[in-house]
Design a protein around this motif. Structure first.
Motif, mmCIF file in Angstrom:
data_model
loop_
_atom_site.group_PDB
_atom_site.id
_atom_site.type_symbol
_atom_site.label_atom_id
_atom_site.label_comp_id
_atom_site.label_asym_id
_atom_site.label_seq_id
_atom_site.Cartn_x
_atom_site.Cartn_y
_atom_site.Cartn_z
ATOM 1 N N PHE A 37 29.462 -6.951 67.242
ATOM 2 C CA PHE A 37 29.335 -7.138 68.685
ATOM 3 C C PHE A 37 29.992 -5.964 69.419
ATOM 4 C CE2 PHE A 37 29.026 -11.308 66.888
ATOM 5 C CZ PHE A 37 28.260 -12.077 67.751
ATOM 6 N N PRO A 38 29.223 -4.992 69.906
ATOM 7 C CA PRO A 38 29.814 -3.936 70.757
ATOM 8 C C PRO A 38 30.180 -4.494 72.138
ATOM 9 C CG PRO A 38 27.702 -3.247 69.810
ATOM 10 C CD PRO A 38 27.839 -4.726 69.577
ATOM 11 N N THR A 39 30.918 -3.712 72.908
ATOM 12 C CA THR A 39 31.289 -4.139 74.259
ATOM 13 C C THR A 39 30.188 -3.863 75.278
ATOM 14 O OG1 THR A 39 32.385 -2.030 74.639
ATOM 15 C CG2 THR A 39 33.775 -3.856 73.895
ATOM 16 N N ASN A 40 29.190 -3.088 74.899
ATOM 17 C CA ASN A 40 28.057 -2.809 75.778
ATOM 18 C C ASN A 40 26.780 -3.354 75.157
ATOM 19 O OD1 ASN A 40 29.501 -1.322 77.772
ATOM 20 N ND2 ASN A 40 29.577 0.395 76.359
ATOM 21 N N VAL A 67 33.858 -7.682 65.032
ATOM 22 C CA VAL A 67 33.130 -8.028 63.816
ATOM 23 C C VAL A 67 33.380 -9.499 63.521
ATOM 24 C CG1 VAL A 67 32.832 -7.568 61.357
ATOM 25 C CG2 VAL A 67 33.353 -5.690 62.920
ATOM 26 N N LYS A 68 32.298 -10.230 63.329
ATOM 27 C CA LYS A 68 32.375 -11.658 62.998
ATOM 28 C C LYS A 68 31.907 -11.829 61.559
ATOM 29 C CE LYS A 68 30.148 -16.079 64.005
ATOM 30 N NZ LYS A 68 29.119 -16.743 64.810
ATOM 31 N N TYR A 69 32.743 -12.496 60.766
ATOM 32 C CA TYR A 69 32.368 -12.793 59.388
ATOM 33 C C TYR A 69 32.133 -14.289 59.278
ATOM 34 C CZ TYR A 69 32.600 -13.461 54.364
ATOM 35 O OH TYR A 69 32.302 -13.807 53.074
ATOM 36 N N LYS A 70 30.921 -14.636 58.864
ATOM 37 C CA LYS A 70 30.617 -16.048 58.641
ATOM 38 C C LYS A 70 29.558 -16.110 57.540
ATOM 39 C CE LYS A 70 29.396 -20.401 60.696
ATOM 40 N NZ LYS A 70 28.904 -21.123 61.824
ATOM 41 N N LYS A 102 37.594 -9.746 63.815
ATOM 42 C CA LYS A 102 38.531 -8.629 63.948
ATOM 43 C C LYS A 102 37.810 -7.505 64.686
ATOM 44 C CE LYS A 102 37.857 -6.059 59.630
ATOM 45 N NZ LYS A 102 38.565 -5.516 58.473
ATOM 46 N N THR A 103 38.561 -6.546 65.166
ATOM 47 C CA THR A 103 37.949 -5.393 65.815
ATOM 48 C C THR A 103 38.082 -4.184 64.902
ATOM 49 O OG1 THR A 103 39.995 -4.867 66.982
ATOM 50 C CG2 THR A 103 38.370 -6.188 68.177
ATOM 51 N N LYS A 104 37.140 -3.280 65.050
ATOM 52 C CA LYS A 104 37.181 -2.026 64.308
ATOM 53 C C LYS A 104 36.333 -1.006 65.042
ATOM 54 C CE LYS A 104 34.123 -1.713 60.688
ATOM 55 N NZ LYS A 104 33.735 -1.861 59.303
ATOM 56 N N LYS A 105 36.383 0.232 64.600
ATOM 57 C CA LYS A 105 35.568 1.299 65.175
ATOM 58 C C LYS A 105 34.284 1.423 64.363
ATOM 59 C CE LYS A 105 38.637 2.858 68.171
ATOM 60 N NZ LYS A 105 38.425 2.879 69.585
ATOM 61 N N LYS A 106 33.155 1.571 65.078
ATOM 62 C CA LYS A 106 31.859 1.712 64.413
ATOM 63 C C LYS A 106 31.090 2.828 65.103
ATOM 64 C CE LYS A 106 28.133 -0.784 62.381
ATOM 65 N NZ LYS A 106 28.114 -0.166 61.098
ATOM 66 N N LEU A 107 30.391 3.621 64.307
ATOM 67 C CA LEU A 107 29.602 4.728 64.833
ATOM 68 C C LEU A 107 28.360 4.179 65.535
ATOM 69 C CD1 LEU A 107 29.446 7.810 64.985
ATOM 70 C CD2 LEU A 107 28.100 7.762 62.879
#
Length: 150
Positions: A135-138, A124-127, A109-114
């Protein structure tokens, strides 16, 4: 008088039949929804990076009809466990959910992170039990993944 009562009952019967027919049409799934099982959600699409250390990254690339992780690409045209299947559970999405731990890609899922003083969109990967890979985009030379059991 009897003819009028019969016509009134007939009209009510036809109206009731139309209502039942309308409800049954609205409850049947639309055929186009079946194709969504191989289409990735727009919010998850893009290239995502997780820092592994030593200036190396885990990279996930998600397009409309493909999912690439660890050099393996999953698409609708592939066969077996590499055939792309997307399912949703709550706010999480699963890609190719399988009983094999080695082939299970996890939930996303995606979320906002500082990050660096401002909130960035991350994947965000849950395993596994309580482990979240971020995983940020940069490319950031810092790992933002975490475990709730630490």
């Amino acid at each position: 008088m009897q003819g009028g009562a019969i016509m009134k009952k007939l009209r009510l019967l036809v109206l009731a039949a139309l209502i039942v027919f309308g409800i049954s049409l609205s409850m049947n799934p639309v055929e186009a929804q079946a194709s969504s099982s191989t289409t990735t959600p727009k919010a998850l699409r893009g290239t995502w990076y997780e820092y592994k250390g030593d200036k190396k990254f885990n990279v996930i690339k998600i397009t409309t009809h493909s999912f690439t992780a660890n050099g393996k690409t999953y698409t609708p045209s592939k066969s077996g466990y590499r055939k792309l299947q997307v399912s949703k559970w709550g706010s999480w999405y699963s890609f190719n959910k399988t009983s094999s731990d080695s082939k299970d890609l996890g939930q996303y899922k995606t979320k906002k992170k500082l990050i660096g003083g401002s909130y960035k969109n991350v994947l965000v990967k849950y395993k596994g039990v309580g482990t979240y890979h971020v995983f940020p985009t940069n490319k950031y030379y810092r790992n933002y993944s975490y475990s709730v059991l630490d």
